[in-house]
Design an enzyme around this catalytic site. Structure first.
Site, PDB file in Angstrom:
ATOM      1  N   HIS A  74     -34.324  48.236   7.178  1.00  0.00           N
ATOM      2  CA  HIS A  74     -33.077  47.858   7.849  1.00  0.00           C
ATOM      3  C   HIS A  74     -31.975  48.860   7.524  1.00  0.00           C
ATOM      4  O   HIS A  74     -31.924  49.393   6.414  1.00  0.00           O
ATOM      5  CB  HIS A  74     -32.621  46.464   7.400  1.00  0.00           C
ATOM      6  N   GLU A 106     -34.401  46.222  16.579  1.00  0.00           N
ATOM      7  CA  GLU A 106     -33.267  45.337  16.847  1.00  0.00           C
ATOM      8  C   GLU A 106     -32.002  46.173  17.004  1.00  0.00           C
ATOM      9  O   GLU A 106     -31.813  47.172  16.292  1.00  0.00           O
ATOM     10  CB  GLU A 106     -33.059  44.343  15.688  1.00  0.00           C
TER      11      GLU A 106
END
Length: 319
Positions: free
Chosen positions: A38, A106
């Protein structure tokens, strides 16, 4: 036989904590590691996001377990040619114990350079081209590629592992499962869905490995464990495509106000009931998964590892 691994949540823990968890996981009897990739955490309460490639290098020095990214989006934030170099070096550092898990990503992590966030069909198309580029460069040959989404000019990797790093493709629906079956060396998905596993295998996955994961919050006090899980991971319960399209942690925090503690208690194993923990893991075994990873939410990591060493892993792996 199904292998059981530990999931390292880079959204929640510092680099030092992740390394200590890796050591503890190996000592507890887990046989593999997965690591999230991330740029941002899902929410501010999680509060971390170390660089995945630095972490893999460090993990290679403290653990002998195989490690898989769960998962990297290799299409927007970093060019596939740069990802290919990171993948190859990780393969060398780990002694061919690294597996590259990839997905369509994402917006939370991929919008940071100002690029438009594509529709899902375009993202899958980009993912397929990126995987082709990464595989081509892993040969150690000079590569020139001019595709729809990426250009590579006279690139060659001089440091490559003895064997190409396996690329496992993530998916949560039939299109992604079909893509994984067609181009992946394995399949990653986060729910014990035997139908999705079947779609992957029919699309060309055959007997290639299927990997999955589940989060739990072990604790002696179930009510407190629910509160901890609700504070740190309410995003697990957001519906539909919100996880793919919301761009900032603040947006996830706003959406998560709709998730109640009751929802968490009903949808996630919290507390110290060994039957519930074992049942959650067994569901993946029954659905045909080859590797199942569990991640502990919150600070009581040692209590979790002691519990799984003594009460859960022996039940799952047998004598």
């Amino acid at each position: 036989m199904t292998d059981f691994g530990y999931f390292l949540a880079s959204e929640e823990f510092t680099p030092a904590e992740l390394l200590e968890q890796a050591r503890a996981a190996e000592q507890a009897g887990f046989t593999c590691l997965a690591l999230s990739d991330h740029y941002h955490p899902w929410t501010g309460d999680q509060g971390q996001s170390p660089f995945v490639w630095s972490m893999i290098g460090a993990l290679a020095q403290v653990s002998s377990l195989p490690v898989t990214t769960f998962v990297t989006c290799p299409t927007v934030r970093m060019h596939p040619a740069v990802n290919a170099q990171a993948v190859a070096t990780s393969g060398v550092l780990t002694g061919n114990r690294f597996r590259f898990g990839v997905g369509s990503g994402e917006a939370l992590n991929e919008h940071i350079l100002g690029d438009a966030w594509p529709a899902v069909d375009v993202r899958l198309e980009m993912l397929e081209e990126a995987v082709h580029v990464i595989r081509s460069l892993q040969t150690g040959d000079e590569v020139t590629h001019r595709g729809k989404h990426y250009t590579v000019e006279n690139a060659r990797l001089y440091t490559v592992p003895e064997e190409p790093v396996p690329i496992y493709v993530s998916g949560f629906g039939p299109k992604a499962a079909a893509l994984a079956g067609r181009i992946g060396d394995g399949f990653v998905t986060m729910t014990p869905d035997s139908d999705l596993v079947g779609q992957f295998r029919r699309a060309g996955g055959g007997q290639k490995p299927v990997l999955g994961g589940v989060k739990v919050c072990w604790g002696a006090d179930k009510e407190e464990a629910v509160k901890t899980a609700h504070r740190l991971w309410p995003t697990q319960f957001l519906p539909g495509e919100l996880g793919q399209v919301l761009p900032n942690p603040a947006h996830f925090e706003q959406a998560s106000t709709l998730v109640t503690e009751e929802t968490v208690a009903d949808g996630m194993v919290c507390g110290n009931d060994a039957d519930e923990h074992a049942k959650a893991m067994q569901a993946y075994v029954d659905a045909g998964f080859d590797e199942v990873y569990v991640g502990q939410i919150g600070p009581d990591q040692q209590g979790f590892f002691d519990f799984y060493r003594s009460s859960i892993l022996p039940r799952l792996t047998g004598p």
